[in-house]
Design a protein around this motif. Structure first.
Motif, PDB file in Angstrom:
ATOM      1  N   LEU A 296       0.828  -1.208   0.000  1.00 55.41           N
ATOM      2  CA  LEU A 296       0.000   0.000   0.000  1.00 55.41           C
ATOM      3  C   LEU A 296       0.865   1.262   0.000  1.00 55.41           C
ATOM      4  CD1 LEU A 296      -2.841  -1.088   2.440  1.00 55.41           C
ATOM      5  CD2 LEU A 296      -2.780  -1.206  -0.063  1.00 55.41           C
ATOM      6  N   VAL A 297       1.931   1.264   0.781  1.00 58.78           N
ATOM      7  CA  VAL A 297       2.831   2.427   0.823  1.00 58.78           C
ATOM      8  C   VAL A 297       3.341   2.746  -0.577  1.00 58.78           C
ATOM      9  CG1 VAL A 297       5.056   3.285   1.682  1.00 58.78           C
ATOM     10  CG2 VAL A 297       3.492   2.101   3.241  1.00 58.78           C
ATOM     11  N   ALA A 298       3.652   1.721  -1.353  1.00 58.54           N
ATOM     12  CA  ALA A 298       4.170   1.901  -2.712  1.00 58.54           C
ATOM     13  C   ALA A 298       3.173   2.631  -3.608  1.00 58.54           C
ATOM     14  CB  ALA A 298       4.542   0.554  -3.319  1.00 58.54           C
ATOM     15  N   GLN A 299       1.894   2.613  -3.237  1.00 65.85           N
ATOM     16  CA  GLN A 299       0.862   3.234  -4.070  1.00 65.85           C
ATOM     17  C   GLN A 299       0.649   4.711  -3.783  1.00 65.85           C
ATOM     18  OE1 GLN A 299      -2.769   0.830  -4.517  1.00 65.85           O
ATOM     19  NE2 GLN A 299      -1.637  -0.862  -3.569  1.00 65.85           N
TER      20      GLN A 299
ATOM     21  N   GLU B  48      12.404   6.276  -4.902  1.00 64.69           N
ATOM     22  CA  GLU B  48      11.406   6.899  -5.771  1.00 64.69           C
ATOM     23  C   GLU B  48      12.038   7.122  -7.145  1.00 64.69           C
ATOM     24  OE1 GLU B  48       8.876  11.057  -6.128  1.00 64.69           O
ATOM     25  OE2 GLU B  48       9.985  10.652  -4.301  1.00 64.69           O
ATOM     26  N   HIS B  49      11.352   6.631  -8.183  1.00 61.70           N
ATOM     27  CA  HIS B  49      11.830   6.774  -9.557  1.00 61.70           C
ATOM     28  C   HIS B  49      10.949   7.816 -10.242  1.00 61.70           C
ATOM     29  CE1 HIS B  49      14.290   3.174  -9.031  1.00 61.70           C
ATOM     30  NE2 HIS B  49      13.233   2.611  -8.474  1.00 61.70           N
ATOM     31  N   GLY B  50      11.478   9.032 -10.383  1.00 58.72           N
ATOM     32  CA  GLY B  50      10.696  10.119 -10.968  1.00 58.72           C
ATOM     33  C   GLY B  50      11.358  10.681 -12.211  1.00 58.72           C
ATOM     34  N   PRO B  51      10.694  11.627 -12.846  1.00 60.85           N
ATOM     35  CA  PRO B  51      11.219  12.212 -14.073  1.00 60.85           C
ATOM     36  C   PRO B  51      12.563  12.916 -13.869  1.00 60.85           C
ATOM     37  CG  PRO B  51       9.123  13.252 -13.454  1.00 60.85           C
ATOM     38  CD  PRO B  51       9.392  12.161 -12.480  1.00 60.85           C
ATOM     39  N   GLU B  52      12.820  13.394 -12.657  1.00 67.78           N
ATOM     40  CA  GLU B  52      14.081  14.080 -12.367  1.00 67.78           C
ATOM     41  C   GLU B  52      15.162  13.129 -11.867  1.00 67.78           C
ATOM     42  OE1 GLU B  52      11.822  13.565  -8.802  1.00 67.78           O
ATOM     43  OE2 GLU B  52      11.179  14.588 -10.612  1.00 67.78           O
ATOM     44  N   GLY B  53      14.866  11.827 -11.846  1.00 68.85           N
ATOM     45  CA  GLY B  53      15.859  10.841 -11.427  1.00 68.85           C
ATOM     46  C   GLY B  53      15.383  10.029 -10.240  1.00 68.85           C
ATOM     47  N   ASP B  54      16.291   9.252  -9.693  1.00 71.38           N
ATOM     48  CA  ASP B  54      15.981   8.385  -8.557  1.00 71.38           C
ATOM     49  C   ASP B  54      16.385   9.068  -7.255  1.00 71.38           C
ATOM     50  OD1 ASP B  54      15.232   6.578 -10.473  1.00 71.38           O
ATOM     51  OD2 ASP B  54      17.008   5.314 -10.265  1.00 71.38           O
ATOM     52  N   HIS B  55      15.552   8.873  -6.225  1.00 70.14           N
ATOM     53  CA  HIS B  55      15.825   9.425  -4.897  1.00 70.14           C
ATOM     54  C   HIS B  55      15.617   8.335  -3.866  1.00 70.14           C
ATOM     55  CE1 HIS B  55      16.084  13.574  -6.294  1.00 70.14           C
ATOM     56  NE2 HIS B  55      15.082  13.279  -7.093  1.00 70.14           N
ATOM     57  N   GLY B  56      16.646   8.049  -3.087  1.00 75.61           N
ATOM     58  CA  GLY B  56      16.551   7.028  -2.055  1.00 75.61           C
ATOM     59  C   GLY B  56      16.347   7.645  -0.684  1.00 75.61           C
ATOM     60  N   PHE B  57      15.562   6.963   0.131  1.00 75.60           N
ATOM     61  CA  PHE B  57      15.254   7.392   1.503  1.00 75.60           C
ATOM     62  C   PHE B  57      15.342   6.153   2.379  1.00 75.60           C
ATOM     63  CE2 PHE B  57      12.835   9.778  -1.580  1.00 75.60           C
ATOM     64  CZ  PHE B  57      13.023  11.100  -1.207  1.00 75.60           C
ATOM     65  N   GLU B  58      15.833   6.331   3.603  1.00 76.76           N
ATOM     66  CA  GLU B  58      15.871   5.168   4.491  1.00 76.76           C
ATOM     67  C   GLU B  58      15.970   5.571   5.942  1.00 76.76           C
ATOM     68  OE1 GLU B  58      19.410   2.540   4.527  1.00 76.76           O
ATOM     69  OE2 GLU B  58      20.104   3.928   2.972  1.00 76.76           O
ATOM     70  N   GLY B  59      15.814   4.562   6.788  1.00 78.18           N
ATOM     71  CA  GLY B  59      15.915   4.775   8.221  1.00 78.18           C
ATOM     72  C   GLY B  59      15.678   3.485   8.976  1.00 78.18           C
TER      73      GLY B  59
ATOM     74  N   LYS C 269       6.808   6.042  -9.517  1.00 78.60           N
ATOM     75  CA  LYS C 269       7.042   4.645  -9.145  1.00 78.60           C
ATOM     76  C   LYS C 269       7.886   4.621  -7.875  1.00 78.60           C
ATOM     77  CE  LYS C 269       9.028   0.336 -10.955  1.00 78.60           C
ATOM     78  NZ  LYS C 269       9.311  -0.215  -9.687  1.00 78.60           N
ATOM     79  N   LEU C 270       7.449   3.846  -6.898  1.00 81.30           N
ATOM     80  CA  LEU C 270       8.167   3.732  -5.632  1.00 81.30           C
ATOM     81  C   LEU C 270       8.550   2.274  -5.420  1.00 81.30           C
ATOM     82  CD1 LEU C 270       9.044   5.431  -3.122  1.00 81.30           C
ATOM     83  CD2 LEU C 270       7.069   4.416  -1.979  1.00 81.30           C
ATOM     84  N   GLU C 271       9.831   2.054  -5.279  1.00 83.66           N
ATOM     85  CA  GLU C 271      10.350   0.713  -5.000  1.00 83.66           C
ATOM     86  C   GLU C 271      10.559   0.583  -3.493  1.00 83.66           C
ATOM     87  OE1 GLU C 271      14.441  -1.815  -5.917  1.00 83.66           O
ATOM     88  OE2 GLU C 271      14.120   0.138  -6.858  1.00 83.66           O
ATOM     89  N   ILE C 272       9.896  -0.392  -2.894  1.00 83.68           N
ATOM     90  CA  ILE C 272      10.087  -0.670  -1.471  1.00 83.68           C
ATOM     91  C   ILE C 272      11.204  -1.711  -1.400  1.00 83.68           C
ATOM     92  CG2 ILE C 272       9.038  -1.450   0.677  1.00 83.68           C
ATOM     93  CD1 ILE C 272       7.678   1.058  -0.372  1.00 83.68           C
ATOM     94  N   VAL C 273      12.404  -1.255  -1.106  1.00 81.23           N
ATOM     95  CA  VAL C 273      13.561  -2.146  -1.043  1.00 81.23           C
ATOM     96  C   VAL C 273      13.482  -2.983   0.227  1.00 81.23           C
ATOM     97  CG1 VAL C 273      16.098  -2.240  -0.959  1.00 81.23           C
ATOM     98  CG2 VAL C 273      14.942  -0.517  -2.376  1.00 81.23           C
ATOM     99  N   ARG C 274      13.098  -2.342   1.312  1.00 79.44           N
ATOM    100  CA  ARG C 274      12.991  -3.020   2.604  1.00 79.44           C
ATOM    101  C   ARG C 274      11.998  -2.240   3.457  1.00 79.44           C
ATOM    102  NH1 ARG C 274      18.458  -4.407   5.136  1.00 79.44           N
ATOM    103  NH2 ARG C 274      18.034  -6.432   4.230  1.00 79.44           N
TER     104      ARG C 274
END
Length: 155
Positions: free
Chosen positions: A36-39, A64-75, A46-51
């Motif tokens: 659900l978070v991916a939606q 997050e895969h967007g028109p301006e490139g990929d952005h990774g977030f974690e914690g 497009k959101l890839e849930i790696v973990r």
């Protein structure tokens, strides 16, 4: 569409409040179920849930895969109290080492609606101000609009 209310109650904090037209169990599920978070989390990109290990000490990572490139977030999850509260760290790949602590609290309003209050605590006021000036309000409201749509479709 209802926008989130964003305030700065303390020098290093951002507080976000938003009411969702859905019961607390549905909102909780949308925040803690990777499918659900991916939606909704990626603002429509497009959101890839790696973990996503939703438990104390668990690790989360989204790309997050967007028109301006990929952005990774974690914690890491520091606290998970079902239907009540999640405390986690938050770091954006674009600013490594700048870690915020986010607390999300879920309140059942008793009328089929749920209030989510998120507080982000930054290391410095400058980091907080950098986040405020990053366009986060636009992205947040886009994600929450996608969440509204998802919540309306969920049983």
């Amino acid at each position: 569409m209802t926008n989130a209310t964003i305030t700065t109650p303390a020098e290093r904090e951002i507080r976000i409040e938003r009411v969702f037209d859905a019961p607390i169990a549905r909102v909780w599920r949308a925040f803690t179920d990777p499918e659900l978070v991916a939606q909704w989390w990626g603002r429509g990109n497009k959101l890839e849930i790696v973990r996503m290990e939703v438990e104390r000490g668990g690790h989360w990572r989204f790309v997050e895969h967007g028109p301006e490139g990929d952005h990774g977030f974690e914690g890491r999850y520091r606290e998970v109290t079902p239907m009540e509260r999640v405390v986690q760290t938050f770091e954006w790949d674009g600013m490594p080492g700048h870690v915020a602590v986010e607390t999300a609290e879920f309140t059942d309003l008793g009328d089929g609606r749920t209030k989510v209050t998120s507080t982000s605590l930054f290391h410095t006021a400058e980091e907080r101000d950098g986040m405020l000036n990053s366009g986060m309000e636009i992205g947040l409201n886009e994600s929450y609009a996608a969440l509204d749509e998802l919540l309306a479709r969920l049983p």
